[in-house]
Scaffold this active site. Structure first.
Site, PDB file in Angstrom:
ATOM      1  N   ASP A 168       0.827  -1.213   0.000  1.00 22.81           N
ATOM      2  CA  ASP A 168       0.000   0.000   0.000  1.00 22.81           C
ATOM      3  C   ASP A 168       0.866   1.270   0.000  1.00 22.81           C
ATOM      4  OD1 ASP A 168      -2.299   1.485   0.050  1.00 22.81           O
ATOM      5  OD2 ASP A 168      -2.735   1.148   2.163  1.00 22.81           O
ATOM      6  N   ARG A 218       0.237   7.647  -2.666  1.00 21.72           N
ATOM      7  CA  ARG A 218       0.791   8.704  -1.799  1.00 21.72           C
ATOM      8  C   ARG A 218       2.254   8.958  -2.108  1.00 21.72           C
ATOM      9  NH1 ARG A 218      -1.283   5.986   3.394  1.00 21.72           N
ATOM     10  NH2 ARG A 218      -1.929   4.476   1.832  1.00 21.72           N
ATOM     11  N   THR A 251     -11.015  -6.880  -5.370  1.00 20.34           N
ATOM     12  CA  THR A 251     -12.331  -6.776  -6.021  1.00 20.34           C
ATOM     13  C   THR A 251     -12.849  -5.341  -5.924  1.00 20.34           C
ATOM     14  OG1 THR A 251     -13.198  -7.676  -3.932  1.00 20.34           O
ATOM     15  CG2 THR A 251     -13.113  -9.178  -5.785  1.00 20.34           C
ATOM     16  N   ASN A 286     -10.827  -2.658  -6.161  1.00 17.50           N
ATOM     17  CA  ASN A 286      -9.976  -1.750  -6.953  1.00 17.50           C
ATOM     18  C   ASN A 286     -10.606  -1.337  -8.290  1.00 17.50           C
ATOM     19  OD1 ASN A 286      -6.775  -3.113  -5.839  1.00 17.50           O
ATOM     20  ND2 ASN A 286      -7.909  -1.333  -5.088  1.00 17.50           N
ATOM     21  N   TRP A 287     -11.666  -2.057  -8.710  1.00 13.31           N
ATOM     22  CA  TRP A 287     -12.363  -1.647  -9.949  1.00 13.31           C
ATOM     23  C   TRP A 287     -12.997  -0.277  -9.796  1.00 13.31           C
ATOM     24  CZ3 TRP A 287     -11.047  -4.579 -13.883  1.00 13.31           C
ATOM     25  CH2 TRP A 287     -10.793  -5.930 -13.692  1.00 13.31           C
ATOM     26  N   ARG A 303     -11.599   2.344  -8.893  1.00  8.23           N
ATOM     27  CA  ARG A 303     -10.639   3.412  -9.217  1.00  8.23           C
ATOM     28  C   ARG A 303     -10.912   3.953 -10.621  1.00  8.23           C
ATOM     29  NH1 ARG A 303      -5.078   2.455  -6.100  1.00  8.23           N
ATOM     30  NH2 ARG A 303      -6.079   1.766  -4.200  1.00  8.23           N
ATOM     31  N   SER A 328      -8.479  -4.958   4.924  1.00  2.44           N
ATOM     32  CA  SER A 328      -8.960  -4.684   3.558  1.00  2.44           C
ATOM     33  C   SER A 328      -9.360  -5.933   2.763  1.00  2.44           C
ATOM     34  CB  SER A 328      -7.896  -3.906   2.766  1.00  2.44           C
ATOM     35  OG  SER A 328      -7.608  -2.693   3.396  1.00  2.44           O
ATOM     36  N   GLU A 337       0.763 -13.156  12.342  1.00  4.22           N
ATOM     37  CA  GLU A 337       1.351 -11.993  13.007  1.00  4.22           C
ATOM     38  C   GLU A 337       1.324 -10.823  12.015  1.00  4.22           C
ATOM     39  OE1 GLU A 337       2.431 -11.713  16.136  1.00  4.22           O
ATOM     40  OE2 GLU A 337       1.865 -13.776  16.538  1.00  4.22           O
TER      41      GLU A 337
HETATM   42  C1  FPP Z   1      -1.868   0.233  -3.249  1.00  6.86           C
HETATM   43  O1  FPP Z   1      -1.429   1.544  -3.381  1.00  6.86           O
HETATM   44  C2  FPP Z   1      -1.425  -0.580  -4.360  1.00  6.86           C
HETATM   45  C3  FPP Z   1      -2.236  -1.204  -5.235  1.00  6.86           C
HETATM   46  C4  FPP Z   1      -3.688  -1.117  -5.216  1.00  6.86           C
HETATM   47  C5  FPP Z   1      -1.689  -2.002  -6.320  1.00  6.86           C
HETATM   48  C6  FPP Z   1      -0.464  -2.773  -6.015  1.00  6.86           C
HETATM   49  C7  FPP Z   1       0.119  -3.180  -7.280  1.00  6.86           C
HETATM   50  C8  FPP Z   1       1.443  -3.171  -7.594  1.00  6.86           C
HETATM   51  C9  FPP Z   1       2.524  -2.866  -6.667  1.00  6.86           C
HETATM   52  C10 FPP Z   1       1.876  -3.489  -8.958  1.00  6.86           C
HETATM   53  C11 FPP Z   1       1.275  -4.590  -9.690  1.00  6.86           C
HETATM   54  C12 FPP Z   1       1.410  -5.934  -9.135  1.00  6.86           C
HETATM   55  C13 FPP Z   1       2.081  -6.959  -9.701  1.00  6.86           C
HETATM   56  C14 FPP Z   1       1.870  -8.340  -9.227  1.00  6.86           C
HETATM   57  C15 FPP Z   1       3.038  -6.779 -10.780  1.00  6.86           C
HETATM   58  P1  FPP Z   1      -2.501   2.694  -3.485  1.00  6.86           P
HETATM   59  O2  FPP Z   1      -2.630   3.060  -4.923  1.00  6.86           O
HETATM   60  O3  FPP Z   1      -3.774   2.295  -2.825  1.00  6.86           O
HETATM   61  O4  FPP Z   1      -1.791   3.831  -2.700  1.00  6.86           O
HETATM   62  P2  FPP Z   1      -2.480   5.015  -1.883  1.00  6.86           P
HETATM   63  O5  FPP Z   1      -3.233   4.375  -0.748  1.00  6.86           O
HETATM   64  O6  FPP Z   1      -1.302   5.809  -1.416  1.00  6.86           O
HETATM   65  O7  FPP Z   1      -3.350   5.755  -2.830  1.00  6.86           O
END
Ligand code: FPP
Length: 244
Positions: free
Chosen positions: A22, A26, A68, A70-71, A73, A198, A209
């Site tokens: 995560d 940011r 599920t 993240n769509w 966004r 989440s 842990e």
């Molecule tokens: C969370 O950061 C991150 C994600 C929702 C996506 C994670 C994906 C990757 C690191 C790359 C793709 C994965 C692979 C397997 C190649 P955020 O965007 O929610 O950050 P924020 O909370 O600061 O907005």
């Protein structure tokens, strides 16, 4: 205190580590960049983490790549994430295969973009006989959805008399999850300081842990992983009992 590899190797490793990567957005914002740039650097952090886990001898890694939820966004960001997933897999598949990594997508991957689906399916097939590291990539994954899916499959098995109600134990239920046959995560890492699960591996984290760091995922380094493993190794896991 500076932690060394030798120190870490003296104690049992978390057999299975799960990561909520995560803070990409940011990280990008703090640098005046587009969110996509954060995801791109996040992919590099993931590659470094796989290398570091291999060095430690951790056999199972689960990462939350796309939930599920993240769509919801913006479409552009969803497209970028899909592209990055395909790009990462295409670029790293030979390396992962050489290292004995088995790429195991978990979640309903049928909803991914055709390119992402093609790349991940190819990777799954190509690496299916590897067993050095099981790399679960959660894609269009939700913990509740996974539990419902298992419950429905068990109901069907009962309806068709393959199973009796009394056969339904925790062990049996686990066999209907995407992570069937794998140990539950010993250690769950979440970057960026958020104190939430989440909808990630809800069943499997019952006794995991948790280790939370304020570091944003693109900045996550081997040192952070070592710190997490060190703290894990120095905790007293009681599983509801009274401990050592
Ligand atoms: C969370 O950061 C991150 C994600 C929702 C996506 C994670 C994906 C990757 C690191 C790359 C793709 C994965 C692979 C397997 C190649 P955020 O965007 O929610 O950050 P924020 O909370 O600061 O907005």
């Amino acid at each position: 205190m500076k932690i060394t590899l030798e120190q870490l190797k003296e104690k049992p490793m978390p057999q299975h580590t799960a990561i909520i990567m995560d803070g990409n957005g940011r990280w990008a914002k703090s640098k005046g960049l587009m969110r996509a740039a954060g995801h791109r650097v996040g992919v590099q952090a993931l590659k470094n983490t796989i290398i570091a886990l291999d060095e430690l001898g951790v056999g199972y890694l689960t990462v939350y790549a796309f939930s599920t939820e993240n769509w919801r966004r913006p479409q552009e960001e969803v497209n970028t994430l899909m592209e990055l997933i395909a790009e990462f897999i295409d670029k790293e598949i030979d390396y992962l295969d050489e290292k004995g990594v088995r790429v195991n997508p978990i979640g309903d991957i049928s909803a991914l973009t055709p390119k992402a689906l093609q790349s991940i399916s190819y990777a799954k097939e190509k690496t299916k006989n590897n067993s050095h590291i099981i790399f679960n990539v959660a894609l269009n994954y939700g913990g509740r959805q996974e539990i419902l899916r298992a419950a429905k499959a068990i109901c069907e098995a009962v309806q068709s008399h393959e199973l009796q109600i009394d056969d339904i134990t925790e062990d049996l239920f686990s066999k209907y999850l995407y992570t069937a046959g794998q140990p539950d995560p010993d250690l769950v890492i979440r970057s960026s300081g958020e104190l939430r699960i989440s909808n990630f591996l809800l069943w499997q984290v019952a006794y995991s842990e948790f280790w939370i760091t304020n570091t944003l995922w693109p900045d996550f380094k081997k040192e952070d992983l070592w710190q997490a493993v060190w703290e894990y190794q120095n905790r007293d896991r009681r599983y509801g009992g009274v401990g050592k």
